[in-house]
Every structure is written in structure tokens, then in C-alpha cells.
Design a protein around this motif. Structure first.
Motif, PDB file in Angstrom:
ATOM      1  N   UNK A 251      -3.322   2.248   4.432  1.00 15.90           N
ATOM      2  CA  UNK A 251      -3.724   2.357   3.037  1.00 15.90           C
ATOM      3  C   UNK A 251      -5.034   3.092   2.929  1.00 15.90           C
ATOM      4  N   UNK A 252      -5.685   2.960   1.796  1.00 16.12           N
ATOM      5  CA  UNK A 252      -6.938   3.656   1.576  1.00 16.12           C
ATOM      6  C   UNK A 252      -8.130   2.979   2.213  1.00 16.12           C
ATOM      7  N   UNK A 253      -7.961   1.751   2.702  1.00 14.87           N
ATOM      8  CA  UNK A 253      -9.053   1.003   3.323  1.00 14.87           C
ATOM      9  C   UNK A 253      -8.608   0.478   4.681  1.00 14.87           C
ATOM     10  N   UNK A 254      -9.559   0.339   5.588  1.00 14.47           N
ATOM     11  CA  UNK A 254      -9.225  -0.188   6.908  1.00 14.47           C
ATOM     12  C   UNK A 254      -8.718  -1.623   6.825  1.00 14.47           C
ATOM     13  N   UNK A 255      -9.140  -2.354   5.801  1.00 14.14           N
ATOM     14  CA  UNK A 255      -8.653  -3.725   5.639  1.00 14.14           C
ATOM     15  C   UNK A 255      -7.139  -3.773   5.464  1.00 14.14           C
ATOM     16  N   UNK A 256      -6.529  -2.657   5.043  1.00 12.77           N
ATOM     17  CA  UNK A 256      -5.071  -2.600   4.900  1.00 12.77           C
ATOM     18  C   UNK A 256      -4.368  -2.543   6.249  1.00 12.77           C
TER      19      UNK A 256
ATOM     20  N   UNK B 268       0.823  -1.215   0.000  1.00 17.07           N
ATOM     21  CA  UNK B 268       0.000   0.000   0.000  1.00 17.07           C
ATOM     22  C   UNK B 268       0.858   1.268   0.000  1.00 17.07           C
ATOM     23  N   UNK B 269       2.142   1.121  -0.354  1.00 17.71           N
ATOM     24  CA  UNK B 269       3.058   2.254  -0.231  1.00 17.71           C
ATOM     25  C   UNK B 269       2.741   3.397  -1.187  1.00 17.71           C
TER      26      UNK B 269
ATOM     27  N   UNK C 162      -9.823  -9.946  11.604  1.00 14.44           N
ATOM     28  CA  UNK C 162     -10.187  -8.590  11.996  1.00 14.44           C
ATOM     29  C   UNK C 162      -9.294  -7.588  11.314  1.00 14.44           C
ATOM     30  N   UNK C 163      -9.452  -6.328  11.644  1.00 16.61           N
ATOM     31  CA  UNK C 163      -8.629  -5.276  11.057  1.00 16.61           C
ATOM     32  C   UNK C 163      -7.216  -5.388  11.618  1.00 16.61           C
ATOM     33  N   UNK C 164      -6.206  -5.587  10.770  1.00 17.21           N
ATOM     34  CA  UNK C 164      -4.828  -5.708  11.278  1.00 17.21           C
ATOM     35  C   UNK C 164      -4.395  -4.449  12.032  1.00 17.21           C
ATOM     36  N   UNK C 165      -3.685  -4.651  13.134  1.00 18.60           N
ATOM     37  CA  UNK C 165      -3.249  -3.532  13.963  1.00 18.60           C
ATOM     38  C   UNK C 165      -1.806  -3.778  14.393  1.00 18.60           C
ATOM     39  N   UNK C 166      -0.910  -2.881  13.993  1.00 22.94           N
ATOM     40  CA  UNK C 166       0.474  -2.935  14.483  1.00 22.94           C
ATOM     41  C   UNK C 166       0.587  -1.919  15.613  1.00 22.94           C
TER      42      UNK C 166
ATOM     43  N   UNK D 287     -18.055  -3.273  10.096  1.00 22.92           N
ATOM     44  CA  UNK D 287     -17.416  -4.181   9.148  1.00 22.92           C
ATOM     45  C   UNK D 287     -17.497  -5.623   9.652  1.00 22.92           C
ATOM     46  N   UNK D 288     -17.404  -6.563   8.710  1.00 24.82           N
ATOM     47  CA  UNK D 288     -17.310  -7.973   9.096  1.00 24.82           C
ATOM     48  C   UNK D 288     -15.884  -8.267   9.578  1.00 24.82           C
TER      49      UNK D 288
END
Length: 371
Positions: free
Chosen positions: A316-321, A86-87, A160-164, A279-280
């Protein structure tokens, strides 16, 4: 506290009418004695914060540490975006804040869209949202598992939504990084279930998802890969943290001993929460939502000097990123809050084991260094 003038005063009134108040997790109790002791210690935190601020203000070492933190976060951000492909995408940034009441009174729509490029000022984006002040301790909750694995990737098979998560720990006594302490973190999954505990509706003793321990580096920093937590009855979305001082890392990749010098919970911007909960698989959770202001424990987490909401950037442009989330926490490494951190179970070779002496009363009340 910030958004409630004195939750302790309220508790004393309530407790004068009833022997026990119950809230939060099932079985959590807060007694009249604890509430009165809390009132008598209310000025301790303010004095410690004042001393810490005075000691740190203008320090060259603190300035250098913050510069390193900004550089490190920028590099982490770039690496995570490159790894996810997503860079070249735009990213979203949640702007700095100072305290829970101010966040509650203002619109949470502080997120702006921008194109990342070499001209973007990293100081504005990756500067710390806290100073060298004592982070309020919080109630531990009943789902702490002792001797969890030393690891940074906590995800396993959870969705789920990845979180670093990057957290930097500073010793408020010295304003220097808290080196070589163990940081324990855990959260529920997208539908509100914790691993490692046998309570009804949770993941069970044989599970370990979204739990792990890391040792802080020379700058007091730990990193974890997890997912954005879900929610459950009566609680706002949160991430648990415990700091262990003097623990021993074992050959089997777990730890033992030491003492708990800090325990707290991170909370998340309400707008971010609402967006992710739609979101799912988060939207399959039918348990009613609890807002940040409606959660008893968010008040313990905030002071006028400390913001319990970490900074974040969408990768990125989406939370899924995914999200890159960071915070700086101040702790007193000389503290001993073992009483407030009883464990529900222990992880050992072959699985987990319930703690027969688990004390519900202790997990519901925070140390006197709360907000």
C-alpha cells in the motif's frame, strides 16, 4: 565474495597472529583450519555455478517455471492487497539488482511509485532476480531451533512491519523445482530478540514467535507471514533459512530427521532498513546499527551471479500496510551440511530444551559453497 576480494585471505593473516578469531554472535569462532580449507575450495562454487547455468540456459521447462512464478506472484500481490484493503492504493517496487558490490556502489534509491493497474507488465515487476545458480550457503548462527512447528503464520503477538515471504527453491543439479523439502525460517523481533533460545536477552525456551517450517510445493515454493526483522549487535538485518531433505513430518505438527542441504540468510536493501528502523517499535532498539557492508556474513551471501537481496513491493502507500518479498534460491539437494547447522535447542511438547552438545565453532563458519 563480492565486496571483499578475499575474506578468507584476511582471516588466514589474522589467524596466523591469533589462535582464534571471534565475530558475529557472542561465542562464534572461526579457526585457522577452516580458513585454509576455505581457500582450497574457492573454485568449487564457480564450477557448480557454471555447470548450472549451462544446463539451464534456454530450457523450455525453466521458461515455463518463470512464467508460472510471475503469474503466482502477481496473484499473491493482488490477494494480499485485497485482504489488507489496499487494493486501490499506489504501491512501491524495489527494482532488480545483481550483486552486493553493485548495490553498495550504487544509490539504493531504486524504489519508484506507480499506480497498479491491468496494464502494469508483471514480467518487469515479478520476474525472478536470480537464475538457476547455486545460492551461496552461509553461517547458521547460534539460534537455530530443531523440530519447530510446521506453519506459515509466524507472527503470533509480535509487532512490526508485516512481511509476506515467498521463496522458490530450485535444484541446481536438474534445474527443476526442489519438491517436498522442508524450509525452516526464523528471525529476531523488532528489538533484536530471538524466540526459542535461553541465551541472555532472548525470548526464552518457551517462546516460538517468528519461527516456522513449511514444505515446498510442486513448484518448490513456500510462503510465510512474518514481520520485517529487527537488528542486534554486530549484525545487519537478516532472515535465516535452512532446507531439510528427507525429513519426516510428525503428527504433532513438527518434523524430525533428514539432513541440511542448504543454509543461508536473506538481507534487505539498506534504504528500506533505514526507513523501517525509524518506525516504532524498531526505533526503541538502542543497539547500534550494522550496515550491510559492515556485516561479516553479507559477503558470504553474495556472488557475481547471485543477489542476496530479495525483491519486494509495498502492499500500500504506507509501510504499515506491509511488504510482499520474494526470492528464488538454487540449492544442491544432495548436499549434507549437518555439521554447519547444530541447533541451540529443540522444540518438544510442552516447550523447548537446550542442546547440551551445541557447537559454537560450527555455527560461525559457512560451508565451502559460500560466496
Amino acid at each position: 565474495m563480492v565486496f571483499v576480494p578475499s575474506i578468507a585471505t584476511t582471516l588466514v593473516v589474522v589467524l596466523s597472529l591469533t589462535p582464534i578469531a571471534v565475530f558475529g554472535h557472542p561465542g562464534e569462532k572461526y579457526g585457522r583450519l577452516e580458513a585454509r580449507e576455505e581457500l582450497g575450495r574457492a573454485q568449487v562454487v564457480a564450477k557448480m555455478n557454471t555447470r548450472a547455468l549451462q544446463a539451464c540456459e534456454g530450457s523450455d521447462a525453466v521458461k515455463a517455471r518463470k512464467e508460472r512464478a510471475m503469474t503466482r506472484r502477481l496473484e499473491t500481490f493482488q490477494r494480499l492487497r485485497l485482504e489488507r484493503g489496499t487494493d486501490q492504493s499506489p504501491w512501491l517496487h524495489r527494482r532488480d539488482a545483481v550483486a552486493l558490490r553493485k548495490w553498495a556502489a550504487m544509490s539504493h534509491n531504486k524504489t519508484g511509485t506507480a499506480n497498479y493497474n491491468k496494464e502494469t507488465p508483471s514480467k518487469e515487476i515479478f520476474g525472478s532476480n536470480t537464475s538457476c545458480v547455486l545460492t551461496p550457503d552461509n553461517a547458521n548462527g547460534p539460534y537455530f531451533v530443531y523440530q519447530e512447528h510446521i506453519r506459515s503464520d509466524l507472527v503470533e503477538e509480535t509487532v512490526g512491519v508485516p512481511l509476506h515471504l515467498e521463496i522458490q527453491f530450485i535444484d541446481v543439479q536438474t534445474c527443476e523445482p526442489a519438491k517436498e523439502i522442508l524450509i525452516d525460517t526464523w528471525s529476531c523481533n523488532a528489538t533484536g530478540a530471538y524466540s526459542g533460545v535461553s541465551a541472555r536477552g532472548e525470548g526464552g525456551l518457551g517462546t516460538t514467535y517468528l519461527r516456522g517450517v513449511q514444505q515446498t510445493d510442486a513448484d518448490g515454493v513456500v510462503n510465510f507471514d512474518t514481520i520485517f526483522p529487527g537488528h542486534y549487535q554486530g549484525r545487519a538485518t537478516h532472515q535465516h533459512l535452512i532446507a531439510h531433505v528427507g525429513s519426516e513430518i510428525l503428527p504433532n505438527g513438527t518434523y524430525t530427521g533428514g539432513r541440511v542441504a542448504h543454509l543461508s540468510q536473506l538481507f534487505f536493501d539498506q534504504t528500506l532498513r533505514d526507513t523501517i528502523e525509524a518506525m516504532a517499535p524498531y526505533n526503541t532498539n538502542r543497539i547500534p546499527h550494522t550496515t550491510n557492508l559492515a556485516d561479516w556474513f553479507t559477503g558470504y551471501a553474495a556472488t557475481a551471479e547471485y543477489d542476496p537481496f530479495p525483491n519486494y513491493i509495498m502492499l500500500g502507500g504506507n509501510l504499515e500496510d506491509g511488504l510482499f518479498v520474494w526470492a528464488e534460491l538454487g540449492l544442491n539437494t544432495s548436499s549434507n551440511w549437518d555439521y554447519y547447522a547444530p541447533y541451540a535447542s529443540t522444540w518438544k511438547e510442552g516447550g523447548g530444551y537446550d542442546n547440551p552438545d551445541f557447537d559454537f565453532r560450527a555455527v560461525a563458519s559457512p560451508p565451502p559453497t559460500h560466496g
